[in-house]
Design an enzyme around this catalytic site. Structure first.
Site, PDB file in Angstrom:
ATOM      1  CB  CYS A  47      32.776  28.885  -0.554  1.00  0.00           C
ATOM      2  SG  CYS A  47      31.126  29.560  -0.715  1.00  0.00           S
TER       3      CYS A  47
HETATM    4  N1  LIG Z   1      28.032  33.343   0.305  1.00  0.00           N
HETATM    5  C1  LIG Z   1      28.527  32.942  -0.849  1.00  0.00           C
HETATM    6  O1  LIG Z   1      29.226  33.696  -1.513  1.00  0.00           O
HETATM    7  C2  LIG Z   1      28.233  31.562  -1.403  1.00  0.00           C
HETATM    8  C3  LIG Z   1      28.667  31.283  -2.704  1.00  0.00           C
HETATM    9  C4  LIG Z   1      28.377  30.041  -3.243  1.00  0.00           C
HETATM   10  C5  LIG Z   1      27.687  29.094  -2.489  1.00  0.00           C
HETATM   11  N2  LIG Z   1      27.298  29.378  -1.204  1.00  0.00           N
HETATM   12  C6  LIG Z   1      26.554  28.349  -0.476  1.00  0.00           C
HETATM   13  O2  LIG Z   1      25.180  28.745  -0.376  1.00  0.00           O
HETATM   14  C7  LIG Z   1      24.616  28.300   0.860  1.00  0.00           C
HETATM   15  C8  LIG Z   1      24.046  29.492   1.620  1.00  0.00           C
HETATM   16  O3  LIG Z   1      25.104  30.379   1.921  1.00  0.00           O
HETATM   17  P1  LIG Z   1      24.867  31.878   2.375  1.00  0.00           P
HETATM   18  O4  LIG Z   1      26.183  32.539   2.257  1.00  0.00           O
HETATM   19  O5  LIG Z   1      23.692  32.471   1.702  1.00  0.00           O
HETATM   20  O6  LIG Z   1      24.493  31.640   3.923  1.00  0.00           O
HETATM   21  P2  LIG Z   1      23.868  32.733   4.922  1.00  0.00           P
HETATM   22  O7  LIG Z   1      24.232  32.279   6.293  1.00  0.00           O
HETATM   23  O8  LIG Z   1      24.226  34.101   4.480  1.00  0.00           O
HETATM   24  O9  LIG Z   1      22.310  32.590   4.711  1.00  0.00           O
HETATM   25  C9  LIG Z   1      21.588  31.460   5.047  1.00  0.00           C
HETATM   26  C10 LIG Z   1      20.211  31.889   5.526  1.00  0.00           C
HETATM   27  O10 LIG Z   1      19.451  30.710   5.763  1.00  0.00           O
HETATM   28  C11 LIG Z   1      18.644  30.947   6.906  1.00  0.00           C
HETATM   29  N3  LIG Z   1      18.218  29.659   7.424  1.00  0.00           N
HETATM   30  C12 LIG Z   1      18.927  28.737   8.104  1.00  0.00           C
HETATM   31  N4  LIG Z   1      18.152  27.671   8.378  1.00  0.00           N
HETATM   32  C13 LIG Z   1      16.936  27.928   7.842  1.00  0.00           C
HETATM   33  C14 LIG Z   1      15.713  27.212   7.793  1.00  0.00           C
HETATM   34  N5  LIG Z   1      15.602  26.004   8.345  1.00  0.00           N
HETATM   35  N6  LIG Z   1      14.668  27.782   7.186  1.00  0.00           N
HETATM   36  C15 LIG Z   1      14.765  29.023   6.638  1.00  0.00           C
HETATM   37  N7  LIG Z   1      15.891  29.735   6.643  1.00  0.00           N
HETATM   38  C16 LIG Z   1      16.963  29.194   7.244  1.00  0.00           C
HETATM   39  C17 LIG Z   1      19.543  31.741   7.815  1.00  0.00           C
HETATM   40  O11 LIG Z   1      18.823  32.445   8.810  1.00  0.00           O
HETATM   41  C18 LIG Z   1      20.235  32.674   6.825  1.00  0.00           C
HETATM   42  O12 LIG Z   1      19.512  33.873   6.652  1.00  0.00           O
HETATM   43  C19 LIG Z   1      25.746  27.585   1.585  1.00  0.00           C
HETATM   44  O13 LIG Z   1      25.672  26.224   1.322  1.00  0.00           O
HETATM   45  C20 LIG Z   1      27.004  28.161   0.951  1.00  0.00           C
HETATM   46  O14 LIG Z   1      28.091  27.257   1.029  1.00  0.00           O
HETATM   47  C21 LIG Z   1      27.548  30.601  -0.667  1.00  0.00           C
END
Ligand SMILES: NC(=O)c1ccc[n+]([C@@H]2O[C@H](COP(=O)([O-])OP(=O)(O)OC[C@H]3O[C@@H](n4cnc5c(N)ncnc54)[C@H](O)[C@@H]3O)[C@@H](O)[C@H]2O)c1
Length: 479
Positions: free
Chosen positions: A317
């Site tokens: 982030c």
């Molecule tokens: N990790 C955090 O603490 C956090 C906190 C706030 C916001 N975010 C935001 O949330 C969003 C997700 O982050 P995250 O940390 O969960 O990412 P992540 O990489 O852990 O998980 C994303 C998942 O999406 C899957 N994916 C990708 N393309 C796909 C598709 N077309 N169809 C189905 N699945 C698909 C991936 O395989 C993965 O499992 C991002 O925008 C991030 O900036 C994350």
């Protein structure tokens, strides 16, 4: 910790882009009016589909499941789906038992997008990284939306949770959904739409994820959920959905306002961390201890919130999200100078660590070239199993480039594989021969470490986190 978990964590930056083409259509899913959907949500009968079973999507799925919703998790990573279907977890802080409890509540995971037809509410939690030119990479959102559109049916609610620039939901996602669906459905817009018309419309909203990984003081359901709908009906439905799992929802006037809210929160952190990083470097030059100064300033009961310096920004982030706004601002002929300056200072921190290691070794008549260096902690922050954008990876690469022989230890990572920027392929070392290293660098201050023992056995310790606070030793160099 199972090897599989570590492997998936390491590769989480590289989700496959290929989608499984949906092969079946679920004709049993009937259209519903918004009032019927709201009713189904309130009765916990609404079926919730969450796309992206990562750090955000999986805990969210479990939260809905705890509240007795039937949840389906969608992901393109077959290994994650298989792991979940075996009732196992690949995220350290989520126990397998939680997955199995959710399964008993109807939770399942799949790569098959055709099962989206049966969902009443669909929440998208896919990655939003930067590309090699430091510009927003929306390909995960657009790929997901294109794959979802053919399965859209009237009355469904679609919510984007991925962090992104203001305008993404309405300017990028919504047109793809409208063009790509088979029935000519339109998103509900305007105040009058959606009252009784369940036949032609679907509902769209944005609601940012605001989790603080590793924070055990605030329960996830206690973090107020900001929600912005494309129209009031969409806002109402999204508010009802999240209101059933979060204690408080915060409605804002539009998806763009909700998108901007999340960016403000992250930019606030990024800029304040840059400020203390810069002041830390000045304090070092002036012979002052920035940690002591922050602690003293924190006693002010108003107008001061402490931020702490470190070896550089990490995680998905804070180092990434502010640049989504910088990029969008250009469209409005506007330069976000605070973001750029903060980015410059924070990006420089691993180089500051390298210089500090060099200086510390130099005082012992040694050089970085040829030195045996142990990095303690590679996760981007204390007590979490997330390597993404970790400054430790940059520091390792910089040290290797200067000729150091680098080892690492981290309780959460038995090895470091391929990441978005690095392909280090390193195996964790044991903590048994600490005295053999020319320098031990504390990059991440995991609470498992016995810092007194580490300093006792080490020849030299460079501490980027104030983990050795209270340990008075000439071997410790704070940087
Ligand atoms: N990790 C955090 O603490 C956090 C906190 C706030 C916001 N975010 C935001 O949330 C969003 C997700 O982050 P995250 O940390 O969960 O990412 P992540 O990489 O852990 O998980 C994303 C998942 O999406 C899957 N994916 C990708 N393309 C796909 C598709 N077309 N169809 C189905 N699945 C698909 C991936 O395989 C993965 O499992 C991002 O925008 C991030 O900036 C994350």
């Amino acid at each position: 910790m199972p090897e599989l978990r570590a492997r998936i964590e390491n590769e989480t930056h590289f989700p496959q882009k290929a989608h499984r083409v949906a092969t079946m259509t679920n004709h049993s899913a009937a259209s519903s009016s918004p009032d019927q959907l709201k009713n189904r949500i309130q009765q916990r009968q609404a079926r919730v589909g969450i796309i992206g079973m990562g750090y955000v999507g999986l805990p969210l799925a479990l939260l809905f499941s705890e509240q007795k919703f039937t949840v389906t998790g969608f992901d393109i990573d077959q290994r994650k789906v298989d792991t979940l279907m075996r009732g196992e977890s690949y995220i350290y802080r989520i126990a397998a038992e939680e997955i199995r409890t959710a399964q008993s509540q109807g939770f399942s995971a799949t790569c098959d997008y055709s099962r989206l037809d049966a969902m009443d509410a669909i929440i998208i939690c896919v990655p939003t990284p930067l590309n090699e030119y430091h510009e927003p990479d929306l390909s995960f959102i657009t790929d997901t939306t294109r794959a979802l559109a053919p399965h859209l049916r009237a009355g469904q609610l679609v919510v984007l949770e991925s962090t992104t620039y203001p305008g993404t939901t309405e300017e990028v996602m919504l047109p793809i959904l409208e063009k790509g669906n088979k029935h000519g459905l339109k998103a509900a817009r305007g105040i009058s739409s959606g009252a009784s018309n369940g036949g032609e419309e679907f509902f769209v909203a944005f609601s940012p994820e605001r989790e603080d990984p590793g924070n055990t003081t605030v329960a996830r359901c206690d973090i107020p959920k900001v929600v912005g709908g494309v129209n009031p009906k969409a806002a109402e439905l999204a508010g009802a959905l999240y209101g059933s799992i979060f204690h408080r929802t915060v409605p804002v006037s539009s998806p763009a306002a909700a998108e901007m809210t999340k960016l403000l929160e992250n930019i606030y952190r990024c800029v304040n961390i840059a400020l203390v990083n810069e002041l830390k470097m000045l304090c070092l030059r002036m012979g002052l201890d920035i940690w002591e100064v922050i602690e003293a300033a924190s006693t002010k009961p108003f107008g001061f919130h402490p931020f702490y310096p470190g070896p550089g920004l990490g995680g998905h982030c804070i180092p990434v999200d502010p640049f989504y706004l910088s990029w969008k601002a250009q469209e409005f002929d506007f330069r976000t100078r605070f973001i750029e300056l903060a980015g410059e200072i924070n990006t420089n921190m691993p180089y500051h660590v390298l210089a500090s290691i060099g200086g510390a070794l130099n005082r012992q008549k040694k050089s970085v070239n040829g030195a045996r260096v142990l990095i303690l902690g590679v996760a981007y922050k204390r007590d979490i199993d997330d390597l993404r954008e970790s400054p430790a990876l940059t520091i390792i690469e910089l040290l290797q480039h200067e000729g150091a022989e680098v080892s690492y230890h981290d309780p959460y990572f038995p090895f470091i594989g391929k990441g978005r920027k690095y392909d280090l392929q390193m195996k964790r070392t044991e903590l048994d021969k600490l005295g053999e290293y020319d320098c031990i660098v504390i990059v991440t201050d995991h609470s498992d470490y016995d810092y007194k023992k580490i300093v006792g056995e080490a020849q030299l310790v460079v501490d980027t986190r104030n983990a050795t606070k209270g340990i008075d030793s000439p071997k410790v160099v704070r940087c």
